[in-house]
Design a protein around this motif. Sequence first.
Motif, PDB file in Angstrom:
ATOM      1  N   ALA A  77      -9.712  -4.133  -3.368  1.00 51.15           N
ATOM      2  CA  ALA A  77     -10.040  -2.705  -3.245  1.00 51.15           C
ATOM      3  C   ALA A  77      -9.684  -1.912  -4.501  1.00 51.15           C
TER       4      ALA A  77
ATOM      5  N   PHE B  46      -7.377   4.966   4.152  1.00 53.59           N
ATOM      6  CA  PHE B  46      -6.711   3.706   4.476  1.00 53.59           C
ATOM      7  C   PHE B  46      -5.258   3.954   4.880  1.00 53.59           C
TER       8      PHE B  46
ATOM      9  N   THR C  48       0.826  -1.211   0.000  1.00 54.46           N
ATOM     10  CA  THR C  48       0.000   0.000   0.000  1.00 54.46           C
ATOM     11  C   THR C  48       0.860   1.260   0.000  1.00 54.46           C
TER      12      THR C  48
ATOM     13  N   ASP D  40     -10.785   5.643  -0.376  1.00 56.71           N
ATOM     14  CA  ASP D  40     -11.770   5.020  -1.262  1.00 56.71           C
ATOM     15  C   ASP D  40     -12.636   6.124  -1.870  1.00 56.71           C
ATOM     16  N   PRO D  41     -13.487   5.795  -2.833  1.00 54.38           N
ATOM     17  CA  PRO D  41     -14.302   6.820  -3.500  1.00 54.38           C
ATOM     18  C   PRO D  41     -15.220   7.592  -2.557  1.00 54.38           C
ATOM     19  N   LYS D  42     -15.545   7.013  -1.396  1.00 57.04           N
ATOM     20  CA  LYS D  42     -16.398   7.716  -0.425  1.00 57.04           C
ATOM     21  C   LYS D  42     -15.596   8.581   0.538  1.00 57.04           C
TER      22      LYS D  42
ATOM     23  N   LEU E 128      -8.902   1.912  -4.948  1.00 59.69           N
ATOM     24  CA  LEU E 128      -8.657   3.117  -4.155  1.00 59.69           C
ATOM     25  C   LEU E 128      -8.097   4.235  -5.022  1.00 59.69           C
TER      26      LEU E 128
ATOM     27  N   VAL F 227      -6.276  -2.756   3.859  1.00 58.79           N
ATOM     28  CA  VAL F 227      -6.741  -2.639   2.472  1.00 58.79           C
ATOM     29  C   VAL F 227      -7.149  -4.021   1.974  1.00 58.79           C
TER      30      VAL F 227
END
Length: 167
Positions: free
Chosen positions: A110, A146, A75, A140-142, A112, A106
């Motif tokens: 996912a 992370f 990540t 994330d899209p919202k 991201l 993650v």
Amino acid sequence: MTTVDTGRSTAPAAGAREWQPPFTVGQVLEAPIFFTPDSVRAFATLTNDSNPLHHDADLASATRFGGLIASGTQTTGLLLGSLANHIFPENASLGLDCSFRLRKAVPADAALIARWTVRSIIPKPSLYGILVELDGGLVDPKGAVFVEANATIAVMPHEALKRPRPT
């Protein structure tokens, strides 16, 4: 933060066009980052990470994570590596400093967003370029975070890598 002007020129050699830094303070840089179970296993294998949470789907599904998770090495590496696409091929760069905070595991499936915001730009005549300080993360899209990160990179024209450091 603001840009600091050292008063020293980063002007190119005679006859060369003047190099323009590719970033502005406040600029947001984004790149999609996709994880798959196969990429999670492969990355963990390449980095000698034998944690079964990255390899064994049956074991991982019985944990609080509910399935395979990406390693912190993967990540953070992908997050830091995402900066390269915002710099190359037009410019060169050197990573100078980075720090990470792993906020959430993650999942191995996912999708991201690597997001960096330029915090400051500082002229760096000894490198014939600039230092760029950034704050970033994997989200994330919202908007769930992370990984949080800070980085300092040197950015310069490619020809600066061939020039000796000024004394």
